[in-house]
Enzyme design. Structure first.
Site, PDB file in Angstrom:
ATOM      1  N   HIS A  13       6.686   4.893  -2.444  1.00 17.56           N
ATOM      2  CA  HIS A  13       6.866   4.689  -1.003  1.00 17.56           C
ATOM      3  C   HIS A  13       7.173   3.234  -0.652  1.00 17.56           C
ATOM      4  CE1 HIS A  13       2.418   3.694  -0.787  1.00 17.56           C
ATOM      5  NE2 HIS A  13       2.866   2.835   0.113  1.00 17.56           N
ATOM      6  N   ASP A  44       3.795   9.262  -6.589  1.00 17.89           N
ATOM      7  CA  ASP A  44       4.032   8.061  -5.783  1.00 17.89           C
ATOM      8  C   ASP A  44       4.102   6.802  -6.646  1.00 17.89           C
ATOM      9  OD1 ASP A  44       4.531   6.543  -3.540  1.00 17.89           O
ATOM     10  OD2 ASP A  44       2.423   6.344  -2.980  1.00 17.89           O
ATOM     11  N   GLY A 117       0.773  -3.407   2.555  1.00 20.09           N
ATOM     12  CA  GLY A 117       1.166  -4.555   1.744  1.00 20.09           C
ATOM     13  C   GLY A 117       0.413  -4.604   0.426  1.00 20.09           C
ATOM     14  N   ASN A 118      -0.717  -3.901   0.360  1.00 17.13           N
ATOM     15  CA  ASN A 118      -1.426  -3.759  -0.915  1.00 17.13           C
ATOM     16  C   ASN A 118      -0.811  -2.666  -1.787  1.00 17.13           C
ATOM     17  OD1 ASN A 118      -4.181  -4.856   0.698  1.00 17.13           O
ATOM     18  ND2 ASN A 118      -4.069  -5.365  -1.479  1.00 17.13           N
ATOM     19  N   SER A 119      -0.046  -1.769  -1.182  1.00 17.53           N
ATOM     20  CA  SER A 119       0.511  -0.636  -1.922  1.00 17.53           C
ATOM     21  C   SER A 119       1.289  -1.100  -3.149  1.00 17.53           C
ATOM     22  CB  SER A 119       1.446   0.170  -1.025  1.00 17.53           C
ATOM     23  OG  SER A 119       0.728   0.804  -0.002  1.00 17.53           O
TER      24      SER A 119
END
Length: 211
Positions: A13, A44, A117-119
């Protein structure tokens, strides 16, 4: 980054809907254009690769032994970049559960705070080895509508089983290690500078809405 050849793991994502070049850069270094090697939408995950001419000092090792509920973890990422610091941030917590929403065993539930933003960032154990890929958090607005309560510290990371399956399918030469001893959080973060990369691109409006 999970190999000396510059293979980089993030979430699917994160790069969904990217228009033009996908770029990555280590802290304090110039951005480079990354190539998409594979996408695993079911888990993901996405695999990128740096240019062949680029050399790297180090890469992350993946923990070989399963992590347990209650074990300490460290999450590193770039939450709200542009609003907060341009450097990566470090948060700590524990493994709250060995499964995610509706007992999804591909995920860990963690208490380490994560934000947009941590993804795609690494989740480390106390030895500084990767135990997961940060994937997201329980949606607060959805839970308020459904239950009337605001969830706290309910975040998720993709387990290394799904990660290793994805890397094996792409024939990536990653390394696994047994956890030995514990490091200070500052040392884990310091080591991670060599292989934790900021991923950026120009996204479509539809992709931005989904993020």
């Amino acid at each position: 980054m999970v190999s000396a050849s510059g293979h980089i793991v993030t979430n699917q994502h994160v790069i969904f809907g990217c228009v033009g070049d996908i770029k990555g850069n280590l802290t304090g270094e110039a951005a480079m254009v990354l190539r998409v090697v594979s996408r695993d939408a079911n888990n993901d995950l996405a695999l990128l690769q740096a240019p062949a001419t680029t050399t790297f000092r180090d890469f992350a090792r993946i923990r070989d032994r399963s992590i347990q509920s209650g074990d300490s973890v460290v999450a590193i990422g770039f939450p709200f970049r542009g609003l907060l610091t341009s450097d990566f941030t470090v948060t700590t917590g524990i493994v709250s559960s060995l499964s995610g929403i509706r007992n999804d065993t591909r995920f860990l539930q963690i208490s380490a705070a994560v934000q947009p933003g941590n993804s795609g960032g690494p989740l480390f154990d106390a030895s500084g080895h990767v135990v997961g890929v940060v994937a997201g958090k329980l949606d607060g607005l959805t839970m308020i509508r459904a239950t009337g309560n605001i969830p706290e510290n309910i975040n998720f990371a993709i387990k290394t089983g799904a990660l290793r399956d994805s890397l094996d399918n792409s024939v990536v030469p990653y390394q696994t290690v047994e956890p030995k001893g514990e490091l200070k959080t500052a040392d884990i973060a310091g080591n991670a500078r060599a292989y934790t990369m900021l991923i950026s691109c120009t996204g479509t409006e539809q992709a931005e809405a989904k993020r």
